[in-house]
Write an enzyme that holds these catalytic residues in place. Structure first.
Site, short mmCIF file in Angstrom:
data_model
loop_
_atom_site.label_atom_id
_atom_site.label_comp_id
_atom_site.label_asym_id
_atom_site.label_seq_id
_atom_site.Cartn_x
_atom_site.Cartn_y
_atom_site.Cartn_z
N GLY A 31 78.26 56.25 52.89
CA GLY A 31 78.10 54.93 52.28
C GLY A 31 78.92 53.89 53.01
CD GLN A 81 83.64 50.52 53.74
OE1 GLN A 81 82.56 50.74 53.21
NE2 GLN A 81 84.40 51.50 54.23
CB CYS A 129 87.00 55.34 52.39
SG CYS A 129 86.54 53.62 52.59
CG LEU A 130 82.65 55.49 56.98
CD1 LEU A 130 81.35 54.79 57.34
CD2 LEU A 130 82.89 56.68 57.90
CG HIS A 132 83.89 54.85 47.48
ND1 HIS A 132 84.96 55.69 47.72
CD2 HIS A 132 83.78 54.05 48.57
CE1 HIS A 132 85.47 55.38 48.91
NE2 HIS A 132 84.78 54.40 49.45
CD GLU A 133 80.42 52.80 49.87
OE1 GLU A 133 80.95 51.79 50.35
OE2 GLU A 133 80.71 53.95 50.22
CG HIS A 158 84.53 49.35 49.76
ND1 HIS A 158 85.79 49.33 50.32
CD2 HIS A 158 84.06 50.61 49.97
CE1 HIS A 158 86.07 50.52 50.83
NE2 HIS A 158 85.04 51.32 50.63
NI NI Z 1 84.80 53.28 51.25
#
Ligand code: NI
Length: 167
Positions: A46, A51, A91-92, A133-134, A137
């Protein structure tokens, strides 16, 4: 399509609150294509526009094993949630960091798709966790902020060490 650079925690730009998308136009569709390519290449399950330093309410997700089930959520809103999921998340923006976070097990989300049409997604398990989670962000929130201060500072130290190693 293009690969977009991903902000790394604790970059202060990850704290920005994203704005609603007023119109799903070619610019948004290009953003979606670039975000999807960036997510698949990373690889990750995701990615939120926050991000990649674009502060618009756009999310891409693919939790499938075959990597061919892209979910695009624009202006997502949770209309129902239930149950408790306690999953290990990554998480990226925090490569190599995995921690358990408590979320709802099931969510119903209303959003626009890449054509600007309204859709409702009934999600549970990994997809539900990923959506939450997204969506965090987009509010300027990163999953490690649910952890203790001590854990957070250890994570920041670990990421800084990674950065130094990478030069
Ligand atoms: Ni993330």
């Amino acid at each position: 399509m293009a690969l977009l650079p991903i902000l790394r925690y604790p970059d202060p730009r990850l704290r920005k609150v994203a704005a609603k998308v007023a119109r799903v136009d070619e610019g948004i569709r290009k953003l979606i294509n670039d975000m999807a390519e960036t997510m698949y290449m990373a690889p990750g399950v995701g990615l939120a526009a926050t991000q990649v330093d674009v502060h618009k309410r756009v999310i891409v997700i693919d939790v499938s094993d075959t990597r061919d089930a892209l979910n695009v959520l624009i202006n997502p809103a949770i209309v129902e949630s239930s149950g408790i999921a306690d999953c290990e998340e990554g998480c990226l923006s925090l490569p190599g960091i995995y921690e358990r976070v408590r979320r709802a097990q099931r969510v119903k989300v209303r959003a626009l798709d890449r054509d600007g049409g309204e859709r409702t997604v009934d999600a549970e398990g990994l997809l539900a966790v990923c959506i939450q989670h997204e969506m965090d962000h987009l509010e300027g929130r990163v999953f490690v902020e649910y952890l203790s201060r001590l854990k957070q500072s250890r994570i920041v130290a670990k990421l800084k060490k990674q950065d130094r190693k990478a030069g």
